[in-house]
Design a protein around this motif. Structure first.
Motif, PDB file in Angstrom:
ATOM      1  N   ALA A 284      26.793  33.245  42.986  1.00  0.00           N
ATOM      2  CA  ALA A 284      25.641  33.051  42.099  1.00  0.00           C
ATOM      3  C   ALA A 284      24.339  33.027  42.893  1.00  0.00           C
ATOM      4  N   GLU A 285      24.368  32.388  44.054  1.00  0.00           N
ATOM      5  CA  GLU A 285      23.164  32.354  44.898  1.00  0.00           C
ATOM      6  C   GLU A 285      22.768  33.753  45.348  1.00  0.00           C
ATOM      7  N   ALA A 286      23.743  34.629  45.474  1.00  0.00           N
ATOM      8  CA  ALA A 286      23.474  36.018  45.868  1.00  0.00           C
ATOM      9  C   ALA A 286      23.138  36.905  44.672  1.00  0.00           C
ATOM     10  N   LYS A 287      22.976  36.294  43.481  1.00  0.00           N
ATOM     11  CA  LYS A 287      22.627  37.011  42.245  1.00  0.00           C
ATOM     12  C   LYS A 287      23.708  38.012  41.841  1.00  0.00           C
ATOM     13  N   ILE A 288      24.972  37.633  42.074  1.00  0.00           N
ATOM     14  CA  ILE A 288      26.098  38.477  41.685  1.00  0.00           C
ATOM     15  C   ILE A 288      26.761  37.870  40.458  1.00  0.00           C
ATOM     16  N   ASP A 289      26.793  38.625  39.379  1.00  0.00           N
ATOM     17  CA  ASP A 289      27.439  38.159  38.153  1.00  0.00           C
ATOM     18  C   ASP A 289      28.944  38.359  38.250  1.00  0.00           C
ATOM     19  N   VAL A 290      29.688  37.320  37.906  1.00  0.00           N
ATOM     20  CA  VAL A 290      31.147  37.374  37.885  1.00  0.00           C
ATOM     21  C   VAL A 290      31.599  37.369  36.433  1.00  0.00           C
ATOM     22  N   ASP A 291      32.581  38.204  36.130  1.00  0.00           N
ATOM     23  CA  ASP A 291      33.040  38.309  34.745  1.00  0.00           C
ATOM     24  C   ASP A 291      34.358  37.559  34.550  1.00  0.00           C
ATOM     25  N   ILE A 292      35.468  38.255  34.643  1.00  0.00           N
ATOM     26  CA  ILE A 292      36.776  37.651  34.376  1.00  0.00           C
ATOM     27  C   ILE A 292      37.305  36.983  35.641  1.00  0.00           C
ATOM     28  N   ASP A 304      46.211  31.999  44.869  1.00  0.00           N
ATOM     29  CA  ASP A 304      45.509  33.281  44.847  1.00  0.00           C
ATOM     30  C   ASP A 304      44.656  33.328  43.586  1.00  0.00           C
ATOM     31  N   PHE A 305      43.503  33.941  43.675  1.00  0.00           N
ATOM     32  CA  PHE A 305      42.761  34.175  42.444  1.00  0.00           C
ATOM     33  C   PHE A 305      41.971  35.475  42.546  1.00  0.00           C
ATOM     34  N   SER A 306      41.751  36.057  41.381  1.00  0.00           N
ATOM     35  CA  SER A 306      41.048  37.328  41.279  1.00  0.00           C
ATOM     36  C   SER A 306      39.901  37.198  40.298  1.00  0.00           C
ATOM     37  N   PHE A 307      38.895  38.052  40.486  1.00  0.00           N
ATOM     38  CA  PHE A 307      37.768  38.070  39.556  1.00  0.00           C
ATOM     39  C   PHE A 307      37.157  39.463  39.561  1.00  0.00           C
ATOM     40  N   THR A 308      36.392  39.757  38.544  1.00  0.00           N
ATOM     41  CA  THR A 308      35.744  41.063  38.461  1.00  0.00           C
ATOM     42  C   THR A 308      34.234  40.917  38.628  1.00  0.00           C
ATOM     43  N   VAL A 309      33.654  41.920  39.262  1.00  0.00           N
ATOM     44  CA  VAL A 309      32.199  42.034  39.398  1.00  0.00           C
ATOM     45  C   VAL A 309      31.838  43.478  39.080  1.00  0.00           C
ATOM     46  N   ALA A 310      30.558  43.739  38.941  1.00  0.00           N
ATOM     47  CA  ALA A 310      30.116  45.123  38.776  1.00  0.00           C
ATOM     48  C   ALA A 310      30.493  45.910  40.027  1.00  0.00           C
ATOM     49  N   LEU A 311      30.957  47.135  39.832  1.00  0.00           N
ATOM     50  CA  LEU A 311      31.336  47.971  40.967  1.00  0.00           C
ATOM     51  C   LEU A 311      30.184  48.117  41.957  1.00  0.00           C
ATOM     52  N   SER A 312      28.964  48.145  41.436  1.00  0.00           N
ATOM     53  CA  SER A 312      27.791  48.272  42.298  1.00  0.00           C
ATOM     54  C   SER A 312      27.553  47.028  43.151  1.00  0.00           C
ATOM     55  N   MET A 372      44.052  42.359  33.787  1.00  0.00           N
ATOM     56  CA  MET A 372      43.379  41.093  33.522  1.00  0.00           C
ATOM     57  C   MET A 372      42.999  41.051  32.045  1.00  0.00           C
ATOM     58  N   VAL A 373      42.904  39.841  31.497  1.00  0.00           N
ATOM     59  CA  VAL A 373      42.559  39.662  30.089  1.00  0.00           C
ATOM     60  C   VAL A 373      41.527  38.554  29.959  1.00  0.00           C
ATOM     61  N   SER A 374      40.585  38.760  29.050  1.00  0.00           N
ATOM     62  CA  SER A 374      39.592  37.733  28.738  1.00  0.00           C
ATOM     63  C   SER A 374      39.385  37.725  27.233  1.00  0.00           C
ATOM     64  N   THR A 375      39.238  36.540  26.647  1.00  0.00           N
ATOM     65  CA  THR A 375      39.067  36.446  25.197  1.00  0.00           C
ATOM     66  C   THR A 375      37.942  35.485  24.831  1.00  0.00           C
TER      67      THR A 375
END
Length: 417
Positions: A284-292, A304-312, A372-375
C-alpha cells in the motif's frame, strides 16, 4: 433549458472528420435550447504515441515529466474542437483542466481531485459560450500539472457535472450504451436500458472499460444523472442511476473481464500475527492495489498465500516483497501472468442461491481450471488462464440468459480514456 456535460473519448475525436461530426452533435444539443460543457480526451492514439516516444528516450521516464507530456494530447483536442465549433458559427472557448478549476493531490499519473473551482466555466456559460474542457488533468495547489490515470476524462466529466450542478452528464463512446458484456466478444450482447450505480461500479472495477470506476463513484456520491451513448448514432443510451427496475428472470446483469492481472505467491511464510499486515502495508505504501487474497493451510508453522495485482504492477510488487525478506523470511516468491479475471455482476444475485455454483460449472465444462475466487453480494470473480477467455465469456453469457438476437453497433476502435 438544461445544462449538459458531454464527454467524448479518443475514438470520437480521432481525426478532423470525426471532430467535425462531434462539433455538429454539440451544436444540435445547443439548438435544442441547452447549455453545453464538453469534455474531451486526446485524439485517437495520441497519448499512446507520446508514451512510446518518451520510452525511446528513457525506458523509465520520470512521472512528473510524463504528466507534463501526456496532458498535451487533451490540449490539442480542446483547441481543435473549439476551432471546429467556431467554423460552424458557434461561440466556444477551450480550457485546460487547471483553467477549469481542477485541483488535485500531489501524485503524478494517478492523482485524485481534491477541489473544483469552476468559476471560469460558469462565467463562460453565462456569456453564451460552449465550454470545451480538457479531460484527464488538473493541477496541485503549488502549480504542478497532474493526470488522473486511464479513464480520467470520464472522471473529469462527472466531477465537473457535479460541481456546476449539471442536469445530465452524457458519456459518448463507440457503442450504443452499456452492454451485458463486451460486444466485441459476444455479438449478441444485451444493451441495458438502465443500470444501478452499484452494479456499474462493480463492472467498472472488474474491467468493463466503458466507464471509469472513479467516475461512477462521483456520480453515485453526487447523484449525477449519467447516460452512456454512442457518438456515431442517435440511439437511446444506458442510464446509470440509483435504483433500477429488476427485469423478470434476469439475475446477472453483466459479465466483465480484466486481462491486466498477475498472481504473486509467497511460500513458506512464518504463521505469526502481523505477517499479512507487513506485506500488504508495504504494498500500500508503494501505491500498489491488491485485489484477491488467498491463504492456504498451515503446515509446520509455515503458510503460503497468493494475491493478485495489476500486471503492470507485478515487477514493482515483487521488488517490494524482496525488500521484506530480511524482516519477513520466506522460502520462495513467484508470479504468474497470462491470466484473466472474469466476473459476473447483478443485484439479483443477493436473493438467488446457486449463482456462483452455476458459474463454476460453466467454466469447468469449458475445460478451464479456476485459480482464485472472490465474491461480494452482487458479484463473483474467478481468475483463470487467459487462453480461453472468449469461449468462457460466451458460455457464461448464454448460461445466464443474456443473449439477444439484436446486432450490436460498434462505431470504431475502443476509447482509450
Amino acid at each position: 433549458m438544461a445544462l449538459y456535460v458531454m464527454k467524448f473519448g479518443g475514438s470520437s475525436v480521432g481525426d478532423t472528420e470525426r471532430m467535425k461530426r462531434v462539433a455538429k452533435r454539440i451544436a444540435e444539443k445547443q439548438d435544442e435550447g441547452h447549455q453545453c460543457v464538453v469534455v474531451v480526451s486526446a485524439m485517437g492514439d495520441t497519448t499512446d504515441d507520446l508514451i512510446d516516444q518518451a520510452k525511446l528516450l528513457n525506458a523509465e521516464p520520470p512521472a512528473r515529466e510524463m504528466d507534463m507530456l501526456m496532458t498535451n494530447g487533451e490540449q490539442i483536442s480542446i483547441a481543435m474542437l473549439s476551432i471546429a465549433l467556431h467554423a460552424i458559427g458557434r461561440k466556444a472557448v477551450s480550457y485546460t483542466g487547471w483553467q477549469a478549476g481542477f485541483r488535485t493531490e500531489p501524485v503524478f499519473g494517478k492523482a485524485r481531485i481534491t477541489d473544483i473551482r469552476p468559476e471560469k466555466v460558469k462565467q463562460s456559460l453565462e456569456d453564451g459560450a460552449i465550454v470545451v474542457v480538457a479531460g484527464f488533468q488538473g493541477m496541485t495547489e503549488d502549480g504542478e500539472i497532474t493526470t488522473f490515470g486511464r479513464g480520467g476524462s470520464d472522471t473529469t466529466a462527472v466531477a465537473l457535472a457535479a460541481a456546476i450542478n449539471a442536469d445530465v452528464c452524457e458519456i459518448y463512446t463507440d457503442v450504443d450504451g452499456i452492454y451485458s458484456t463486451d460486444p466485441r466478444i459476444v455479438k449478441c450482447a444485451r444493451k441495458l436500458s438502465e443500470i444501478s450505480y452499484d452494479e456499474m461500479l462493480e463492472l467498472a472495477n472488474l474491467g468493463a472499460a466503458v466507464l471509469h470506476p472513479r467516475a461512477v463513484e462521483y456520480a453515485k456520491h453526487h447523484k449525477v444523472r449519467l447516460v452512456v451513448r454512442s457518438s456515431f448514432t442517435h440511439n437511446e443510451g444506458t442510464v446509470v442511476k440509483e435504483e433500477v427496475s429488476m427485469e423478470q428472470g434476469v439475475v446477472v446483469s453483466g459479465i466483465a473481464y480484466d486481462k491486466n492481472v498477475a498472481r504473486i505467491s509467497i511460500l513458506g511464510v512464518s504463521h505469526v500475527p502481523g505477517v499479512l499486515a507487513k506485506v500488504f502495508g508495504s504494498l500500500a505504501e508503494a501505491k500498489i492495489d491488491v485485489d484477491i487474497i488467498v491463504q492456504s493451510g498451515v503446515l509446520d508453522g509455515k503458510a503460503d498465500f497468493s494475491f493478485t495485482v495489476a500486471l503492470s504492477d507485478r515487477e514493482k510488487a515483487l521488488n517490494v516483497i524482496e525488500g521484506l525478506r530480511s524482516d519477513l523470511p520466506f522460502s520462495e516468491v513467484n508470479s504468474e501472468d497470462n491470466l484473466v479475471k472474469i466476473s459476473i455482476v447483478g443485484a439479483g444475485m443477493v436473493s438467488h442461491p446457486g449463482v456462483a455454483a452455476q458459474m463454476f460449472d460453466v467454466i469447468s465444462k469449458e475445460g478451464v481450471n479456476i485459480k482464485m475466487v472472490s465474491t461480494s453480494e452482487i458479484k463473483v470473480s474467478c481468475v483463470i488462464d487467459g487462453d480461453k477467455l472468449g469461449e468462457v465469456i460466451k458460455a457464461l453469457h448464454t448460461a445466464y440468459q443474456l443473449d439477444t438476437e439484436e446486432q450490436v453497433f460498434v462505431g470504431g476502435p475502443k476509447d482509450r480514456r
